[in-house]
Design an enzyme around this catalytic site. Structure first.
Site, PDB file in Angstrom:
ATOM      1  N   LYS A   1       6.305  -2.563 -46.373  1.00 40.46           N
ATOM      2  CA  LYS A   1       6.551  -1.188 -46.816  1.00 40.46           C
ATOM      3  C   LYS A   1       8.069  -0.982 -46.882  1.00 40.46           C
ATOM      4  CE  LYS A   1       5.362   3.620 -45.907  1.00 40.46           C
ATOM      5  NZ  LYS A   1       6.751   4.138 -45.948  1.00 40.46           N
TER       6      LYS A   1
ATOM      7  N   ASP B   1      10.794   9.536 -35.803  1.00 44.36           N
ATOM      8  CA  ASP B   1      10.540  10.916 -35.409  1.00 44.36           C
ATOM      9  C   ASP B   1       9.661  11.614 -36.446  1.00 44.36           C
ATOM     10  OD1 ASP B   1      10.819  13.062 -33.689  1.00 44.36           O
ATOM     11  OD2 ASP B   1      12.510  13.889 -34.790  1.00 44.36           O
TER      12      ASP B   1
ATOM     13  N   LYS C   1       2.523   1.187 -39.556  1.00 42.99           N
ATOM     14  CA  LYS C   1       3.934   1.365 -39.231  1.00 42.99           C
ATOM     15  C   LYS C   1       4.322   0.540 -37.997  1.00 42.99           C
ATOM     16  CE  LYS C   1       5.973   3.985 -41.462  1.00 42.99           C
ATOM     17  NZ  LYS C   1       6.069   5.441 -41.515  1.00 42.99           N
TER      18      LYS C   1
END
Length: 707
Positions: free
Chosen positions: A127, A44, A323
């Site tokens: 990451k 989010d 991502k």
């Protein structure tokens, strides 16, 4: 509130949404970085940041001074000593699609002037989803550990860091000054064991490993940290007395040799294809790693090229975080509602039966516009195989990078028998005015203008928004109240600054209204008084002039320096004629559309009268120049023309601005210096006619010390 897709936003709607995003992201940053109790999921949060970036990319002139893209983390929490980072700890730009990785590579090549076939290698590493930490070693001993904080100032957690086994207390063979940067995290098994112990003891349990790691590192009692199973991966460095190596990979190997843990999944990649292949490999291994990761980080391997690429305000140009995608979910669409935006756009909103998507409960989704509902694109071509969307439908919802969830598909097998095609309204639900759709526009708009309360209120909300006057206690809710108030009505910005005076003359005092008292009314009036002195850039932005966002408001403020100079120039400028118009249009970053909008605002009678009424209540602070104030080009207006052979135009511009210069796209009487490369034409000729100093590229580099 649900807004329409970026490609359908008007400038006014983009302003409003950027203000809302700034508030949401600031709250999320506070919860995540300071309280270690995030209110929204990582997916989010990424969606918020991506939506903000998409709007800024489409409307660069609207970028806010407090834009989340200009901010890293959150201010350090109370209870820890503050540490100012000698070299800022920046965040990373994000990517979500494969084509963005190819564009990242192409963008770097353009900046460096490298051809498509020139060798360019990258490192790719997981990451880690943890807490960023900086470790400063002096003469081989750990001297200080600090959290990232807001990127400039973090928290001193040295005593706590010393309890983490992965962090060496001493180093052999390290530079005299070595600042190692990495991520503190907690493994899944350790997290589960910790939560079990917490529950057994009747203590607070943690929502996820990242929260547990952050909360453990930031304990005021280091004994608590020592009892928590924290780990550390090193991924980079800050201040160095001597270089570690010539490449990113060799530098990581050097850190490993010094005793730091480096991710074993770090690889060297020759271009986007290999980067994406390694991304896929890491994504497949994600569930078996035993700790949380949320993507893959790519970095230019050659450190000399990293130095040339440099940094934007909050992100390095030479790195990117790719991502992992968000999730999908199916739910029932219960109702379609219409919301009216700042410029009258009618935006359809899907009210959903609540469903969890990517760890977040979703009850609303955007339906974009009437074409999207009908199952077609703006050109009339079918989307979703031509399936329309109806109330009662079973729909697929996704959050792939956008702050507002979207409806991706419809399951016709579950459509209710009585579900009727949705009839998009042709009148405004707020004021009843006709809602028209102009040729070439994908959005239907209310024609009511200022008689439409939804539009009028949104304009006032912009004036008091965070990047504008940001008056404490006067937010969206209060603006709506005052707009509709019969006795203390606020219809234009100047009315805000007469509010206390009118309250004193009114029998129906503010303090007597529901939700207000003596103290809250006095606090509001004091907050309004505090904004009677306002920085120039905030005033320009707050005026709400179309096409003038926060970034260009700041640009205009730094160019003209004072309100008097800005106001005089805008008043005297005439489209396509005169030095004031030429100078305005020559400001790098000001295009014709924005210039015309500025001139129109100051020369249109009603709007100018409103501006004058407002400014009569204000003291406007001059803008402060940026960049080095003692450089040989500080404060000067520089124009680059012709072909630069030793750097790209982007590099030259970035270097000049860092030295405090103003870069213009055209030559005028106000130009101080022209840098002319081979092929310089009309600009060099005009500079000669005006007697403006002209340098070649070598002379420019000598002047600024750039060789």
């Amino acid at each position: 509130m649900v807004d329409q897709p970026v490609e359908n936003l008007s400038e006014d709607e983009a302003w409003a949404e950027l203000a809302r995003l700034a508030r949401q992201i600031t709250r999320a940053d506070e919860a995540y970085h300071r309280k270690d109790a995030p209110e929204i999921s990582d997916a989010d949060y990424d969606a918020l940041k991506r939506r903000n970036a998409e709007i800024e990319a489409r409307f660069p002139a609207l970028k806010r001074a407090d834009s989340p893209s200009e901010r890293v983390g959150a201010p350090p929490a109370e209870g820890f000593a503050k540490v100012r980072h000698e070299r800022r700890m920046l965040s990373l730009g994000n990517a979500f699609e494969a084509d963005e990785i190819a564009e990242f590579d192409a963008r770097i090549r353009r900046y460096l002037g490298l051809g498509a076939e020139a060798p360019l290698r990258y490192t790719a590493e997981p990451k880690i989803d943890g807490l960023s930490l900086s470790l400063r070693y002096e003469m081989g001993r750990l001297a200080q550990a600090a959290t990232r904080g807001d990127g400039e100032t973090g928290e001193n957690v040295t005593r706590n860091a010393r309890t983490i086994d992965d962090i060496p207390e001493t180093l052999e063979g390290a530079p005299e000054i070595l600042e190692v940067r990495g991520e503190v995290y907690m493994a899944h098994a350790d997290f589960e064991a910790l939560n079990a112990r917490q529950a057994e003891a009747g203590d607070k349990t943690f929502a996820n490993p990242r929260n547990a790691a952050a909360g453990s590192l930031r304990q005021l009692d280091p004994k608590i940290t020592a009892a928590r199973p924290l780990r550390f991966f090193a991924y980079g460095w800050g201040v160095l007395s001597d270089p570690l190596a010539k490449t990113q990979m060799d530098a990581l190997d050097r850190l490993a040799a010094l005793g730091f843990r480096i991710s074993p999944l770090t690889r060297l990649c020759d271009g986007p294809d290999e980067m994406l292949a390694h991304y896929a490999e890491i994504e497949q291994a994600r569930s078996t790693l035993g700790y949380d990761i949320d993507g893959v980080v790519y970095k230019v391997d050659d450190l000399a090229l990293q130095a040339r690429l440099g940094f934007r305000s909050t992100t390095p140009r030479w790195a990117l975080a790719h991502k992992f995608p968000a999730e999908l979910a199916w739910t029932r669409l219960e109702k379609i509602e219409i919301q009216v935006g700042r410029t009258g756009a009618l935006s359809p909103v899907a009210r959903l039966h609540p469903v969890t998507v990517g760890g977040v409960v979703v009850s609303n989704a955007t339906l974009h516009n009437e074409d999207y509902i009908a199952g077609r694109d703006a050109s009339g071509n079918p989307i979703r195989d031509g399936k329309d969307i109806r109330e009662g439908d079973w729909v697929q919802v996704y959050r792939a990078g956008d702050v507002i969830p979207k409806v991706a598909d419809v399951d016709l097998s579950k459509r209710p028998e009585r579900a009727a095609p949705y009839a998009f309204p042709t009148t405004c639900p707020e004021c009843g005015s006709e809602a028209i759709r102009e040729e070439g526009d994908s959005v239907r708009r209310c024609t009511g203008g200022l008689i439409c309360p939804a539009q009028a209120v949104e304009r006032l909300k912009h004036f008091v928004s965070r990047g504008a006057f940001d008056i404490e206690g006067l937010g969206a809710k209060q603006i709506e109240m005052f707009y509709r108030d019969d006795s203390l009505r606020v219809r234009e910005p100047a009315d805000i600054f007469t509010l206390e005076e009118r309250d004193g003359q009114n029998l129906s005092k503010l303090k007597n209204r529901e939700g207000w008292g003596d103290k809250s009314a006095a606090n509001l009036f004091a907050a309004i008084d505090a904004r009677r002195t306002i920085p120039l850039d905030r005033l320009i932005y707050a005026l709400g002039i179309r096409h003038v966002g926060e970034v260009n408001a700041d640009l205009l403020a730094r160019t003209y320096q004072t309100w008097e100079a800005f106001e005089t120039a805008m008043t005297n400028a005439r489209v396509d004629e005169g030095p004031d118009w030429d100078y305005l249009l020559g400001i790098d970053g000001v295009g014709r559309v924005m210039a015309e909008s500025l001139v129109t605002a100051f020369q249109q009678e009603a709007e100018r009268a409103s501006i004058d009424r407002l400014v009569a209540h204000l003291s406007v602070e001059p803008a402060q120049p940026r960049g080095q104030v003692d450089s040989p080009v500080a404060g000067k207006t520089v124009v680059f023309t012709g072909t630069l052979e030793k750097m790209t135009r982007a590099e030259a511009k970035a270097r000049a601005e860092a030295l405090g210069a103003k870069v213009s796209g055209s030559v005028s009487k106000k130009t101080d210096l022209v840098v002319a490369g081979p092929g310089a034409g009309s600009k060099a000729k005009k500079a000669a006619e005006l007697g403006i100093e002209t340098l070649d590229e070598d002379a420019w580099l000598d002047l600024v010390g750039g060789r």
